[in-house]
Design a protein around this motif. Structure first.
Motif, PDB file in Angstrom:
ATOM      1  N   ALA A 179      50.667  36.160 -29.336  1.00  0.00           N
ATOM      2  CA  ALA A 179      49.425  35.835 -30.045  1.00  0.00           C
ATOM      3  C   ALA A 179      48.394  35.311 -29.055  1.00  0.00           C
ATOM      4  N   LEU A 180      47.172  35.730 -29.258  1.00  0.00           N
ATOM      5  CA  LEU A 180      46.071  35.241 -28.415  1.00  0.00           C
ATOM      6  C   LEU A 180      44.889  34.888 -29.301  1.00  0.00           C
ATOM      7  N   VAL A 181      44.379  33.689 -29.082  1.00  0.00           N
ATOM      8  CA  VAL A 181      43.114  33.315 -29.721  1.00  0.00           C
ATOM      9  C   VAL A 181      42.039  33.384 -28.643  1.00  0.00           C
ATOM     10  N   PRO A 182      41.235  34.426 -28.674  1.00  0.00           N
ATOM     11  CA  PRO A 182      40.235  34.598 -27.593  1.00  0.00           C
ATOM     12  C   PRO A 182      39.002  33.734 -27.839  1.00  0.00           C
ATOM     13  N   HIS A 183      39.101  32.502 -27.411  1.00  0.00           N
ATOM     14  CA  HIS A 183      37.984  31.569 -27.618  1.00  0.00           C
ATOM     15  C   HIS A 183      36.712  32.113 -26.988  1.00  0.00           C
ATOM     16  N   PRO A 184      35.598  31.996 -27.700  1.00  0.00           N
ATOM     17  CA  PRO A 184      34.343  32.438 -27.092  1.00  0.00           C
ATOM     18  C   PRO A 184      34.039  31.594 -25.849  1.00  0.00           C
ATOM     19  N   TYR A 185      33.456  32.229 -24.863  1.00  0.00           N
ATOM     20  CA  TYR A 185      33.170  31.538 -23.594  1.00  0.00           C
ATOM     21  C   TYR A 185      31.907  30.701 -23.699  1.00  0.00           C
ATOM     22  N   VAL A 186      32.038  29.473 -23.308  1.00  0.00           N
ATOM     23  CA  VAL A 186      30.858  28.599 -23.208  1.00  0.00           C
ATOM     24  C   VAL A 186      30.717  28.203 -21.743  1.00  0.00           C
ATOM     25  N   PRO A 187      29.688  28.706 -21.074  1.00  0.00           N
ATOM     26  CA  PRO A 187      29.557  28.368 -19.648  1.00  0.00           C
ATOM     27  C   PRO A 187      29.308  26.874 -19.480  1.00  0.00           C
ATOM     28  N   PRO A 188      29.972  26.248 -18.505  1.00  0.00           N
ATOM     29  CA  PRO A 188      29.718  24.824 -18.263  1.00  0.00           C
ATOM     30  C   PRO A 188      28.242  24.594 -17.947  1.00  0.00           C
ATOM     31  N   ALA A 189      27.680  23.574 -18.578  1.00  0.00           N
ATOM     32  CA  ALA A 189      26.238  23.336 -18.430  1.00  0.00           C
ATOM     33  C   ALA A 189      25.875  22.995 -16.985  1.00  0.00           C
ATOM     34  N   ASP A 190      26.841  22.429 -16.247  1.00  0.00           N
ATOM     35  CA  ASP A 190      26.503  21.976 -14.893  1.00  0.00           C
ATOM     36  C   ASP A 190      26.908  22.982 -13.812  1.00  0.00           C
ATOM     37  N   LEU A 191      27.177  24.207 -14.218  1.00  0.00           N
ATOM     38  CA  LEU A 191      27.529  25.224 -13.218  1.00  0.00           C
ATOM     39  C   LEU A 191      26.314  25.501 -12.323  1.00  0.00           C
ATOM     40  N   PRO A 192      26.454  25.318 -11.010  1.00  0.00           N
ATOM     41  CA  PRO A 192      25.274  25.482 -10.143  1.00  0.00           C
ATOM     42  C   PRO A 192      24.785  26.931 -10.127  1.00  0.00           C
ATOM     43  N   SER A 193      23.467  27.105 -10.004  1.00  0.00           N
ATOM     44  CA  SER A 193      22.924  28.463  -9.923  1.00  0.00           C
ATOM     45  C   SER A 193      23.204  29.030  -8.540  1.00  0.00           C
ATOM     46  N   LYS A 194      23.278  30.340  -8.476  1.00  0.00           N
ATOM     47  CA  LYS A 194      23.678  30.996  -7.224  1.00  0.00           C
ATOM     48  C   LYS A 194      22.453  31.304  -6.359  1.00  0.00           C
ATOM     49  N   GLU A 195      21.895  30.254  -5.810  1.00  0.00           N
ATOM     50  CA  GLU A 195      20.681  30.450  -5.012  1.00  0.00           C
ATOM     51  C   GLU A 195      20.957  31.176  -3.702  1.00  0.00           C
ATOM     52  N   TRP A 196      22.205  31.183  -3.307  1.00  0.00           N
ATOM     53  CA  TRP A 196      22.600  31.826  -2.060  1.00  0.00           C
ATOM     54  C   TRP A 196      22.724  33.347  -2.204  1.00  0.00           C
ATOM     55  N   ALA A 197      22.767  33.831  -3.458  1.00  0.00           N
ATOM     56  CA  ALA A 197      23.082  35.251  -3.685  1.00  0.00           C
ATOM     57  C   ALA A 197      21.952  36.159  -3.203  1.00  0.00           C
ATOM     58  N   LEU A 198      22.334  37.337  -2.718  1.00  0.00           N
ATOM     59  CA  LEU A 198      21.356  38.318  -2.265  1.00  0.00           C
ATOM     60  C   LEU A 198      20.664  38.895  -3.493  1.00  0.00           C
ATOM     61  N   SER A 199      19.357  38.818  -3.507  1.00  0.00           N
ATOM     62  CA  SER A 199      18.650  39.327  -4.671  1.00  0.00           C
ATOM     63  C   SER A 199      18.231  40.761  -4.402  1.00  0.00           C
ATOM     64  N   GLY A 200      17.996  41.480  -5.469  1.00  0.00           N
ATOM     65  CA  GLY A 200      17.671  42.885  -5.311  1.00  0.00           C
ATOM     66  C   GLY A 200      16.186  43.169  -5.322  1.00  0.00           C
ATOM     67  N   LYS A 201      15.408  42.184  -5.657  1.00  0.00           N
ATOM     68  CA  LYS A 201      13.971  42.459  -5.730  1.00  0.00           C
ATOM     69  C   LYS A 201      13.222  41.572  -4.764  1.00  0.00           C
ATOM     70  N   GLY A 202      12.075  42.027  -4.419  1.00  0.00           N
ATOM     71  CA  GLY A 202      11.264  41.437  -3.362  1.00  0.00           C
ATOM     72  C   GLY A 202      11.282  39.917  -3.268  1.00  0.00           C
ATOM     73  N   ASP A 203      11.993  39.409  -2.315  1.00  0.00           N
ATOM     74  CA  ASP A 203      11.885  37.975  -2.058  1.00  0.00           C
ATOM     75  C   ASP A 203      11.688  37.801  -0.565  1.00  0.00           C
ATOM     76  N   ARG A 204      10.708  38.485  -0.067  1.00  0.00           N
ATOM     77  CA  ARG A 204      10.370  38.488   1.349  1.00  0.00           C
ATOM     78  C   ARG A 204      10.073  37.084   1.831  1.00  0.00           C
ATOM     79  N   GLY A 205      10.475  36.820   3.016  1.00  0.00           N
ATOM     80  CA  GLY A 205      10.164  35.532   3.606  1.00  0.00           C
ATOM     81  C   GLY A 205      11.251  34.506   3.351  1.00  0.00           C
ATOM     82  N   ARG A 206      12.232  34.866   2.511  1.00  0.00           N
ATOM     83  CA  ARG A 206      13.342  33.945   2.275  1.00  0.00           C
ATOM     84  C   ARG A 206      14.625  34.708   2.556  1.00  0.00           C
TER      85      ARG A 206
END
Lengths: 360, 251, 81
Positions: A179-206
């Motif tokens: 048996a599996l109860v697939p609880h809906p996912y609630v992302p932790p509110a304090d999960l840091p944003s991925k500012e390090w990630a390579l973006s796909g759209k123009g972010d020249r200069g950074r």
């Protein structure tokens, strides 16, 4: 009302991954984990995700590396020989501080070995299986429900600490339906944003660079100390284990994953026969619940570690217990017919409870 | 007198000195790729995948986002990148050891899937960074530190012609070999690289450009002599040309 | 007017530009730069003979050469097209 499903452990991993927002799966077929890529190949296209059956395990993990570098939740799954092939990529991900999920539905070895349930990859998983001295988060589910729950947790921890995470299970847990109860996912509110990630759209200069090469004087040492600190923090905050019946136990039995299930049944039988036995089940293998072992063995001096191998986790148990605790090991190398029965483990428990056996 | 600048370093290339040896033509190939990124005004939405070898410092020279790949795995890493950022320009920049030896599986299957990538393959017939060992592209008879009597094809096998090999795959939209040993060849190389990126912009599939370059240091030659070896020895074995071009139009 | 501007501190002295110049206007100098290389130079008096063909710059692995052309020459070229 939350729905209750009857699914395989492998499917629960896939469902947990999708619930956690993973939309990128890259893998290569290998028994006994094929339910995962099969599930993903059906579901991901409908969710706008990407499924690639890659040319190899090596390519799969590097596709995970690439997708993860772009900030996406990505995963791969395999079984022991395939996980060996992925070690290069896992080391690069650890060095590049990239999250990502690797699922190992472990089979027996060494070499081609067999497809039977095994815990022979414990060392590889928790000691840094690839080169260079790193650690990854390793969780060992013992039920279909935990396959789902720990997969979700692994994605969150992987993102939070920027390190690869692994689900370490075997065919007993992966192929079994429960048996599996697939609880809906609630992302932790304090999960840091991925500012390090390579973006796909123009972010020249950074300019953003995801890399693991450090050649400057002192750079690599500083990088490694930073990683080390992260692992320490992981141990402080993310260690998980389960205790059952330790309050009055004369014998502490410890096991993880599939073996812990069999041990739990054996302990129940032992309790019915009046033996005072408790279970300490590590849920996370890295970080290892060493402090829990120390605390428990300040009271319970006899420890029996059970594994489906010739003794791996027992090393970490011995490093963790109180100085005067005696640690014994019972294990069988994996292979057809070597999965212990509850009665077999009960016999071991009885021998240890009645004394005469001392750990080494 | 009024003058206009007619040739200058492309803006996608950082204004820094490279670590490359004197005469090493990685610098020329870097400039040609940067000129192409300038042409498409695409540096801001380009993600480069650096490989292992002399070419690893892509991020030090290109003003773009870069992810570093394990040795040979750049096409797999680039596949992961491209599947997430479908509208970005994604390219790998790989040497001959990286692409044609340890990474043959990844390059062949990325091409075969028709991944929308541009691959710049720098073939200098040797392992440069590690000190001049025999490469999969080392010419028959060529002396290297691991073939001191010259490459013996009976035991070492034959050099691989990657541009021709990849052209046989249905997923490859464009495969060409160019050189940068003369101003005319540099112009042609620039056009091929621009076309290879253009195909990605247009979503035509996998595009591959092999560039024949020198490694004066490991060839044990001065840069001018090394450059002359390209026409004298390398091009006769690795002919220049376009081996597949599924452009759908004749340009 | 300077048609060829060689950034001497970027030059590694490989001499590929020397080899490329059809008018043989470029040569290696006689001083060392910060890399310990002897950079390529073009004598001021030879700038006038330069046609701004940019072959030297195209061959330069270090993007150390900028080429300028007289505006008048450019306009003439434009009007011919």
């Amino acid at each position: 009302m939350t729905e209750r499903l009857f699914v395989k452990g492998n499917e629960a991993v896939a469902m947990g991954a999708l619930a956690a927002g993973c939309r990128y799966y890259f893998g290569y077929p290998i028994t006994p984990q094929n339910d995962i890529p099969e599930y993903m190949s059906r579901e991901l296209p409908m969710l706008g995700g990407e499924f690639i059956q890659a040319e190899s395990e090596i390519a799969s993990i590097n596709m995970v590396l690439g997708a993860s570098a772009c900030g996406a939740r990505a995963m791969t799954s395999s079984s022991s020989p395939g996980i060996s092939l992925k070690q290069e990529g896992i080391s690069y991900m650890a060095g590049s501080e990239l999250p990502g999920l690797i699922v190992n539905i472990c089979r027996s070895g060494p070499g081609l070995g067999g497809i039977d349930a095994s815990q022979g990859d414990y060392f590889q998983a928790v000691k840094g299986g690839g080169h260079g001295g790193y650690r990854i988060f390793v969780a060992a589910p013992h039920s279909v429900q935990e396959m789902y729950d720990l997969t979700v947790l692994a994605f969150d921890i992987s993102d939070r600490y920027r390190l690869p995470a692994m689900i370490l299970a075997d065919s007993v847990i992966g192929q079994m339906k429960e048996a599996l109860v697939p609880h809906p996912y609630v992302p932790p509110a304090d999960l840091p944003s991925k500012e390090w990630a390579l973006s796909g759209k123009g972010d020249r200069g950074r300019q953003k660079v995801v890399k693991s090469l450090y050649l400057g004087d002192g750079e690599l040492e500083a990088h490694n100390w930073r990683l080390h600190e992260k692992y320490r923090l992981l141990g402080e905050k993310e260690t998980r284990w389960e205790e059952n019946g330790l309050e009055d136990a004369e014998l502490l039995v410890t096991a993880f994953g599939s073996t812990a299930r069999i041990a739990a049944t054996a302990i129940q039988l032992a309790r019915e026969q009046g033996l005072r036995v408790g279970l300490l089940r590590p849920v996370t293998l890295f970080p290892f619940p060493g402090a829990a072992f120390l605390k428990a063995t300040q009271r319970t001096k006899k420890v029996l570690c059970i594994e489906l191998n010739t003794g791996q986790m027992v090393d970490d148990v011995r490093l963790s217990v109180a100085r005067d605790a005696a640690v014994s090991f019972y294990g069988r190398p994996p292979g057809a017919g070597s999965l212990p029965t509850p009665e077999e483990l009960l016999l071991q428990i009885r021998r240890h409870c009645e004394g005469g056996v001392h750990g080494g | 007198m009024v003058a206009r600048k007619v040739f200058a370093r492309p803006v996608s290339l950082k204004d820094v000195a490279t670590h490359f040896c004197p005469g090493c033509q990685h610098g020329v190939v870097h400039r040609l790729v940067a000129e192409t990124l300038d042409h498409f005004n695409a540096a801001g939405r380009t993600i480069g995948v650096a490989s292992v070898g002399c070419s690893v410092f892509l991020y030090d020279y290109f003003d773009i986002n870069v992810v570093e790949a394990p040795h040979g795995r750049a096409p797999a890493v680039a596949t992961g990148v491209k599947r997430v950022h479908k509208n970005s320009l994604v390219f790998t920049y790989q040497g001959d050891g990286d692409l044609a030896a340890i990474g043959t599986s990844e390059i062949i299957h990325a091409a075969n899937r028709g991944e929308g990538l541009t691959v710049i393959f720098v073939n200098n017939t040797t392992y440069g960074m590690t000190g001049g060992q025999m490469a999969p592209t080392t010419l028959p008879g060529q002396r290297t530190t691991t073939s001191s009597a010259g490459r013996n094809t009976a035991s070492d096998g034959h050099p691989i012609r990657m541009a021709e090999l990849l052209a046989t795959l249905d997923g490859t939209a464009y495969s060409a070999r160019v050189a940068v040993d003369s101003p005319g060849h540099v112009l042609e190389a620039g056009k091929a690289i621009r076309r290879a990126f253009g195909y990605q912009v247009e979503g035509r599939g996998f595009a591959f450009v092999e560039v024949l370059t020198t490694c004066p240091t490991n060839w044990g030659m001065d840069p001018v002599a090394a450059n002359r070896r390209i026409a004298a020895e390398v091009i006769p074995f690795f002919p220049l040309g376009t081996f597949v071009d599924r452009s759908g139009d004749e340009r | 007017m300077l048609k060829v501007v060689i950034e001497e501190e970027r030059c590694k002295g490989c001499a590929l530009c020397v080899d490329a110049c059809p008018a043989h206007l470029i040569a290696l100098g006689s001083r060392f730069n910060c890399h310990g290389a002897i950079p390529a130079i073009i004598a001021e008096c030879d700038q006038a003979r330069c046609t701004s063909c940019a072959m030297c710059a195209r061959m330069c692995p270090d993007a150390a050469i900028s080429i300028y052309r007289e505006l008048k020459a450019l306009q003439d070229a434009d009007s011919r097209q």
